[in-house]
Design a protein around this motif. Structure first.
Motif, short mmCIF file in Angstrom:
data_model
loop_
_atom_site.label_atom_id
_atom_site.label_comp_id
_atom_site.label_asym_id
_atom_site.label_seq_id
_atom_site.Cartn_x
_atom_site.Cartn_y
_atom_site.Cartn_z
N GLY A 69 0.82 -1.21 0.00
CA GLY A 69 0.00 0.00 0.00
C GLY A 69 0.85 1.26 0.00
O GLY A 69 0.58 2.20 -0.76
N THR A 70 1.89 1.29 0.83
CA THR A 70 2.74 2.48 0.86
C THR A 70 3.53 2.62 -0.44
O THR A 70 3.79 3.73 -0.90
CB THR A 70 3.71 2.42 2.05
N PHE A 71 3.90 1.48 -1.05
CA PHE A 71 4.60 1.54 -2.33
C PHE A 71 3.72 2.17 -3.40
O PHE A 71 4.14 3.11 -4.10
CB PHE A 71 5.02 0.13 -2.77
N PHE A 72 2.51 1.67 -3.55
CA PHE A 72 1.64 2.20 -4.59
C PHE A 72 1.21 3.64 -4.31
O PHE A 72 1.08 4.44 -5.24
CB PHE A 72 0.42 1.30 -4.77
N LEU A 73 1.02 3.97 -3.05
CA LEU A 73 0.67 5.35 -2.74
C LEU A 73 1.81 6.28 -3.13
O LEU A 73 1.58 7.35 -3.72
CB LEU A 73 0.36 5.49 -1.24
N ALA A 74 3.04 5.89 -2.83
CA ALA A 74 4.19 6.73 -3.18
C ALA A 74 4.34 6.84 -4.70
O ALA A 74 4.58 7.94 -5.23
CB ALA A 74 5.47 6.14 -2.57
N ILE A 108 10.38 16.90 -2.74
CA ILE A 108 9.26 16.04 -2.38
C ILE A 108 9.19 14.83 -3.31
O ILE A 108 8.96 13.70 -2.87
CB ILE A 108 7.93 16.83 -2.43
N ALA A 109 9.43 15.07 -4.61
CA ALA A 109 9.43 13.97 -5.56
C ALA A 109 10.52 12.96 -5.23
O ALA A 109 10.31 11.74 -5.32
CB ALA A 109 9.61 14.51 -6.98
N ALA A 110 11.69 13.44 -4.84
CA ALA A 110 12.78 12.54 -4.47
C ALA A 110 12.43 11.71 -3.24
O ALA A 110 12.73 10.52 -3.16
CB ALA A 110 14.06 13.34 -4.23
N LEU A 111 11.77 12.34 -2.27
CA LEU A 111 11.34 11.61 -1.07
C LEU A 111 10.31 10.53 -1.42
O LEU A 111 10.35 9.42 -0.87
CB LEU A 111 10.77 12.59 -0.05
N ALA A 145 12.13 7.66 -3.00
CA ALA A 145 12.83 6.88 -1.98
C ALA A 145 11.85 6.03 -1.18
O ALA A 145 12.13 4.87 -0.87
CB ALA A 145 13.61 7.82 -1.06
N ALA A 146 10.69 6.60 -0.85
CA ALA A 146 9.68 5.85 -0.10
C ALA A 146 9.16 4.68 -0.92
O ALA A 146 8.92 3.59 -0.38
CB ALA A 146 8.53 6.78 0.28
N ALA A 147 8.99 4.90 -2.22
CA ALA A 147 8.51 3.82 -3.09
C ALA A 147 9.52 2.68 -3.14
O ALA A 147 9.15 1.50 -3.01
CB ALA A 147 8.23 4.35 -4.49
N LEU A 170 8.90 -1.02 -1.64
CA LEU A 170 8.96 -2.19 -2.53
C LEU A 170 9.93 -3.23 -1.99
O LEU A 170 9.61 -4.44 -1.97
CB LEU A 170 9.40 -1.74 -3.93
N ALA A 171 11.09 -2.78 -1.54
CA ALA A 171 12.06 -3.72 -0.97
C ALA A 171 11.49 -4.41 0.26
O ALA A 171 11.67 -5.62 0.45
CB ALA A 171 13.35 -2.97 -0.62
N ALA A 172 10.79 -3.65 1.09
CA ALA A 172 10.20 -4.23 2.31
C ALA A 172 9.10 -5.22 1.97
O ALA A 172 9.00 -6.30 2.57
CB ALA A 172 9.65 -3.11 3.19
N ALA A 173 8.25 -4.88 0.98
CA ALA A 173 7.16 -5.78 0.60
C ALA A 173 7.70 -7.09 0.04
O ALA A 173 7.22 -8.17 0.40
CB ALA A 173 6.26 -5.10 -0.44
N LEU A 174 8.71 -7.01 -0.83
CA LEU A 174 9.30 -8.22 -1.39
C LEU A 174 9.99 -9.05 -0.32
O LEU A 174 9.90 -10.29 -0.32
CB LEU A 174 10.28 -7.86 -2.51
N SER A 175 10.66 -8.38 0.60
CA SER A 175 11.34 -9.10 1.69
C SER A 175 10.32 -9.83 2.56
O SER A 175 10.52 -11.01 2.91
CB SER A 175 12.16 -8.13 2.53
N CYS A 176 9.25 -9.14 2.91
CA CYS A 176 8.22 -9.77 3.75
C CYS A 176 7.60 -10.97 3.03
O CYS A 176 7.36 -12.02 3.64
CB CYS A 176 7.14 -8.75 4.09
#
Length: 558
Positions: free
Chosen positions: A33-38, A515-518, A521-523, A527-533
């Protein structure tokens, strides 16, 4: 006819739920969810006047917040979408769903404008248009949960969700700020809740109540959502009937219908407040009347609007649907009905194309159910033929590239070029659903022109090639056609991302780029966290096996 065994009979203790997953795996939907929102916020459009439907809904929200009324004093558009009602005022004919969800965003935009000394109109427009970006991210999360409930593993469900959110029309649709994303979300939540009710052996009727509430919210957003109401209820009723458990049929119908009543009354009150009649929606234009075969071909295969071109991944379905049907027949039949019914209905509509929009937007409710069976291929990836895997990857890259092109340049550049193309033909361009005729002309395909537009904007932006800058009116002015100049209203000479908007920028350029760079980075971090989980999640012993036995048992009976 042998009854379908219950979940307990096949050893399935309870349907998959967040609480039953290992702790790591339970975080996967959150990070998705946080990936797609970012990503969706990062690629948010600077085209604030993209579609008249959204413009008029925004103005209704504005009137509601600022003046506590539903009528619009100076509507941006005064065509058949506006109708005189109570007090002789002009009202937009839309349902209240998107209008009401825009209210908190409008208020938040006003607060930002006040404290940061920003222009109120631009800030509230940006704030309200961001609604679908949040709903689009939520849609992806619900799709992940739906895939898990269909028996797919965390890994397959995660990959399938990434495909759904980045390589289908769901991405550009969320950027359009039209109401379709909200409708798609309501339908998917309703279907998911009904499916969970069935998987839970009808033990928790609150799932059916949730399905009813989500369906009611969809009806509040678009009145033609009524198409899906009987399909959603049919799932638990058919399962009960085949299980010879008819004692709960009437109770299910009562709960479902009772849950819809408040939403129906809300629609009636909305209509009465505008037009003095609970049954008067304000719709005055001709709706039905398109030749069925012409509309059907236009929706599915026409170069201008055919679903197979905007969602080429559907070409893989013949190789995966049989396996999906054999493994999960009830869900496959439900998905098929959710695809076929809107195709049949919208083929009869004069406005079947939904223009101006990217692709056949009225069929976007079907996208989750077209993508879900692809999990069968992902589940047997190593044993699938090389040709099938190569074709799938090629179609995946093409589909993702199409969606990226769609969000990179406003589609009003296409409309500018289309007007210019048709100016000296036997059928010059004219606005209005009955007059569009580009759908069967391959060289006028929005897909081809959109890809070329990305190339042209890149040349204009990075190489200063001014021959690709459009400024003059694309057609000669006539009273009959009223051709507007898209160059005056839309960012057709720039990439469409909000952080490079030169027309009505919010904040300074360095702040926007920061803001775009942040967000980027959040995306990447999400993504890395979602794949790891997903990859580290420990599968509970026997969970997938027992789940498959339950679904297969139901499949044999249905």
């Amino acid at each position: 006819m042998s009854p379908i065994p219950s979940a307990h009979a096949v050893g399935f203790r309870k349907p998959i739920a967040l609480g039953s997953w290992p702790e790591v795996g339970a975080l996967t939907p959150f990070f998705l969810g946080t990936f797609f929102l970012a990503v969706y916020l990062l690629t948010g459009s600077s085209d604030l006047l993209h579609n008249g439907d959204t413009d008029l809904r925004y103005q209704t929200t504005q009137a509601l917040v600022e003046h506590h009324r539903l009528w619009i004093d100076r509507p941006m558009w005064t065509d058949l979408r506006m109708h005189r009602g109570n007090g002789g005022h002009l009202y937009a004919f839309y349902g209240p769903g998107q209008v009401l969800l825009m209210v908190p965003l409008y208020v938040l935009g006003k607060a930002f404008a006040h404290h940061l000394s920003l222009p109120y109109d631009i800030t509230t427009l940006y704030a309200c248009r961001s609604l679908d970006l949040f709903l689009g991210a939520l849609l992806a999360v619900v799709f992940y949960l739906f895939a898990r409930s269909a028996g797919y593993t965390e890994r397959i469900s995660t990959v399938l969700t990434l495909i759904f959110g980045l390589a289908t029309v769901s991405w550009p649709d969320a950027q359009s700020a039209l109401e379709q994303t909200q409708v798609d979300l309501c339908l998917l939540v309703s279907v998911y809740a009904a499916w969970r009710y069935v998987l839970g052996d009808f033990a928790r009727r609150r799932w059916l109540a949730a399905a009813s509430a989500a369906a009611g919210a969809g009806l509040l957003t678009r009145y033609d959502f009524a198409l899906y109401l009987p399909i959603i209820l049919a799932l638990p009723l058919a399962w009960r009937w085949r299980r010879q458990a008819g004692s709960g049929l009437l109770a299910d119908v009562f709960v479902y219908v009772a849950g819809l009543v408040p939403w129906v009354l809300a629609v009636a009150a909305w209509n009465d407040a505008r037009f003095g009649d609970p049954l008067d929606t304000g719709l005055r234009e001709k709706t039905l009347g398109e030749p069925f075969l012409a509309g059907l071909a236009g929706l599915l295969v026409s170069p201008g609007k055919g679903l197979i071109w905007y969602l080429p991944l559907v070409l893989v379905l013949p190789w995966v649907v049989p396996r999906f049907y054999a493994r999960c027949r009830p869900l496959c039949l439900l998905s098929a009905s959710l695809v076929v019914v809107p195709v049949l209905f919208y083929s009869n509509l004069v406005y079947w194309h939904g223009d101006p929009a990217w692709g056949p937007r009225y069929l976007y409710t079907a996208v989750p159910y077209l993508i879900l069976p692809l999990g069968e291929l992902l589940g047997r990836w190593r044993t699938a033929g090389m040709g099938l895997r190569t074709a799938f990857l090629a179609l995946l890259v093409v589909s993702a590239g199409l969606q990226l092109a769609a969000v990179s340049v406003t589609q009003w550049r296409f409309w500018y070029r289309l007007q210019a193309m048709e100016e000296h033909t036997r059928q010059p361009f004219r606005w209005g659903a009955p007059y569009y005729h580009y759908y069967w002309t391959p060289r006028q395909s929005p897909i081809l022109i959109q890809i070329d537009d990305v190339y042209q904007i890149a040349r204009l932006t990075f190489l200063g090639d001014t021959k690709y800058r459009f400024t003059t009116r694309p057609t000669a002015y006539t009273v009959q056609r009223h051709p507007s100049n898209p160059a005056d209203k839309y960012p057709i000479n720039n990439f469409a991302y909000w952080w490079v908007d030169p027309r009505h920028p919010l904040l300074g350029l360095r702040t926007r780029l920061g803001i775009a760079a942040l967000l980027l980075a959040a995306a990447l971090a999400s993504l890395a966290a979602a794949l790891s989980c997903a990859w580290l999640a420990r599968k509970p012993p026997g969970e997938s096996v027992v789940h498959a036995r339950l679904i297969t048992a139901g499949s044999r009976a249905l």
